[in-house]
Design an enzyme around this catalytic site. Structure first.
Site, PDB file in Angstrom:
ATOM      1  N   CYS A  10     177.258  48.433  59.555  1.00  0.00           N
ATOM      2  CA  CYS A  10     176.553  47.586  58.081  1.00  0.00           C
ATOM      3  C   CYS A  10     175.448  47.534  58.832  1.00  0.00           C
ATOM      4  O   CYS A  10     175.068  48.451  59.570  1.00  0.00           O
ATOM      5  CB  CYS A  10     176.865  45.992  59.100  1.00  0.00           C
ATOM      6  SG  CYS A  10     178.465  45.707  58.065  1.00  0.00           S
ATOM      7  N   GLY A  37     176.054  50.902  54.152  1.00  0.00           N
ATOM      8  CA  GLY A  37     177.089  49.310  53.963  1.00  0.00           C
ATOM      9  C   GLY A  37     176.848  49.355  51.920  1.00  0.00           C
ATOM     10  O   GLY A  37     175.408  48.841  51.716  1.00  0.00           O
ATOM     11  N   ASN A 111     175.911  43.220  62.905  1.00  0.00           N
ATOM     12  CA  ASN A 111     176.704  44.424  63.023  1.00  0.00           C
ATOM     13  C   ASN A 111     177.757  45.763  64.418  1.00  0.00           C
ATOM     14  O   ASN A 111     177.423  45.489  65.297  1.00  0.00           O
ATOM     15  CB  ASN A 111     175.890  45.755  62.837  1.00  0.00           C
ATOM     16  CG  ASN A 111     175.383  47.419  63.063  1.00  0.00           C
ATOM     17  OD1 ASN A 111     177.311  47.925  62.250  1.00  0.00           O
ATOM     18  ND2 ASN A 111     174.528  48.165  63.066  1.00  0.00           N
ATOM     19  N   GLY A 112     178.864  45.992  63.915  1.00  0.00           N
ATOM     20  CA  GLY A 112     179.521  45.886  64.719  1.00  0.00           C
ATOM     21  C   GLY A 112     180.735  45.913  64.489  1.00  0.00           C
ATOM     22  O   GLY A 112     181.462  44.769  64.015  1.00  0.00           O
ATOM     23  N   TYR A 251     175.634  61.627  61.356  1.00  0.00           N
ATOM     24  CA  TYR A 251     175.996  61.358  60.258  1.00  0.00           C
ATOM     25  C   TYR A 251     175.001  59.876  59.267  1.00  0.00           C
ATOM     26  O   TYR A 251     174.646  60.144  58.073  1.00  0.00           O
ATOM     27  CB  TYR A 251     177.652  61.136  59.463  1.00  0.00           C
ATOM     28  CG  TYR A 251     178.075  60.954  58.520  1.00  0.00           C
ATOM     29  CD1 TYR A 251     177.919  61.290  57.507  1.00  0.00           C
ATOM     30  CD2 TYR A 251     178.543  59.884  58.127  1.00  0.00           C
ATOM     31  CE1 TYR A 251     177.928  60.750  55.391  1.00  0.00           C
ATOM     32  CE2 TYR A 251     179.189  58.847  56.601  1.00  0.00           C
ATOM     33  CZ  TYR A 251     178.982  60.072  56.070  1.00  0.00           C
ATOM     34  OH  TYR A 251     178.804  59.663  54.248  1.00  0.00           O
TER      35      TYR A 251
END
Length: 477
Positions: A10, A37, A111-112, A251
């Site tokens: 995210c 996201g 995020n996570g 990436y």
């Protein structure tokens, strides 16, 4: 190509400014973080007395196609783009979350992944808490609301003492903006200065987009608080073993971002150079699987002196192939999204560079596509080691049995995808490429199974399927 890639986690964004349009800046910031996201997006705003939030399914431009949230005097905003690593892809699970509690309103973007979320959720439900979503982020909101501490800062710290796993948070009340990074630093979070205001974002590219000057990264175990008094820093936990996800460099992150002092573009270029040194392949041309393999392919070309060419052309208007639910549609989407350039590859020995192989399905289709276009041989080089272990810290990985390197050797993978040769970047080569971050400050668990923090392996799934979670040598063989 997303059918055979890790899914991004995210992206979070926050801004505090009395001089700038905070909702508009959140919108542009989320645009810059869209790669993290693509399922949903949301923006929350505050004018110091009231708070509002607007969320929806789809890309940022789709969700806010008609208008942005607005209120007179707004000066705080947070935003979120989501890919669902936990919780279903549903409107109710979109973020930022916003709740009203005894202390006022609070909005949160996360995020996570929390590795003990199920345990905490079960306990709170037994104690009478009601949950409106199926995401672990709501566990943090509930913990904050339930805390008996006096100030918001104390409530946030009190809640974080109970959670485990990966979390970067932006939290907003009517008058404050807070940024938090977990003690391991699994996910990136940085601070920027914009005129007389402040910005917090997952990546520095979002700061660049809104015109903010990069100040520094949020440290693992640090909470920053921004209010009328400016920015203050609070250490809520001692930094444990630092463990930034190395896949940010491979990436996830945008190439123009700088994370923990390391340029993402530079790291990927060096991965390609390391690949050339290790593989020592000879060929007529180097190509990439666009776009994520391009920078490494350029590095490979520079080091090997083999010319780079665009052997695969990407249709940039096809959209998100991973939303196609049927395998037949997924297969077709690969052909629609990528096409071999016959004039570039015909009659040539080709080195194809990609960033990773997760399941191997897409790689095989691309190799076959190149050979059908007349390539004499396809030598595949991967700018990361074999992925043999699942991630619990905010990346969508299947159970281990679906990761091709968990069950097959490099030679077996080569045979399956139909390449003439296959070389993965070594773990040491990867470390050498990320020059500005210490080896022990990154997480390589998806390669070597060395998890730096707790995993949810105490639950029923892990206990009943030991094969999925058994440790294995990182060479994938």
């Amino acid at each position: 190509m997303e059918t055979d890639k890790f899914r991004e986690e995210c992206g979070v964004f926050g801004i505090y400014s009395h001089e700038d349009d905070v909702a508009l800046n959140s919108y542009w910031g989320l645009y810059a973080l869209q790669h993290r996201g693509q399922e949903s997006a949301g923006i929350a705003i505050s004018d110091g007395a009231w708070m509002d939030v607007y969320r929806g399914m789809g890309l940022v431009g789709e969700v806010f196609r008609h208008q942005l949230p607005h209120m007179d005097g707004q000066y705080i905003s947070i935003g979120h783009v989501r890919y669902s690593t936990t919780g279903s892809s549903l409107l109710m699970n979109t973020q930022p979350l916003m709740v009203r509690y005894s202390g006022g309103h609070i909005s949160l973007a996360h995020n996570g992944n929390l590795t003990n979320a199920k345990e905490l959720r079960r306990r709170m439900e037994e104690e009478g808490s009601v949950f409106q979503t199926s995401i672990d982020s709501e566990v943090i909101v509930n913990l904050i609301a339930r805390s008996r501490k006096a100030s918001l800062e104390e409530k946030v710290v009190d809640s974080l003492r109970e959670v485990e796993g990966a979390y970067c948070l932006v939290v907003m009340t009517e008058t404050k903006l807070i940024g938090v990074r977990d003690p391991h630093g699994f996910r990136p979070l940085c601070i920027g200065k914009l005129n007389a205001g402040w910005v917090i974002a997952s990546e520095s590219c979002a700061l660049d987009t809104v015109g903010a000057e990069f100040v520094r990264d949020v440290e693992p175990g640090e909470m920053v608080v921004i209010d009328e008094n400016g920015l203050s820093s609070h250490r809520f936990a001692e930094a444990k073993r630092r463990a930034l996800c190395v896949f940010e460099y491979i990436y996830f992150a945008r190439p123009d971002s700088v994370i923990d002092g390391q340029s993402v573009q530079q790291a990927r270029f060096e991965m390609g150079r390391q690949l050339a040194r290790e593989s020592k392949y000879e060929a007529d041309i180097v190509i990439s699987v666009p776009d994520s393999g391009t920078t490494a392919a350029l590095g490979f070309s520079r080091e090997s002196k083999i010319p780079f060419g665009e052997g695969l052309m990407k249709n940039r208007y096809i959209g998100r192939t991973f939303i196609q639910p049927e395998q037949k549609k997924r297969d077709l989407s690969v052909k629609i999204k990528l096409n071999a350039v016959k004039a570039v590859v015909e009659g040539k020995n080709v080195i194809m560079v990609d960033d990773s192989i997760v399941r191997g399905t897409t790689s095989g289709k691309i190799v076959r596509m190149l050979k059908e276009a007349g390539a004499k041989a396809v030598h595949m080089c991967v700018s990361s080691p074999p992925i043999a272990h699942p991630c619990y810290y905010g990346i969508d990985t299947s159970v281990r049995r679906d990761l091709i390197a968990a069950t097959k050797s490099v030679e077996e993978i080569r045979q399956m995808i139909g390449a003439d040769s296959l070389h993965y970047l070594s773990l040491d080569g990867l470390y050498q490429a990320v020059k500005n971050v210490k080896y022990n400050d990154m997480c390589y668990a998806c390669f070597n199974g060395d998890y730096p923090a707790s995993t949810p392996c105490e639950n029923e799934t892990c206990a009943s399927n030991k094969f999925i979670f058994e440790r294995k040598d990182s060479n994938g063989g």
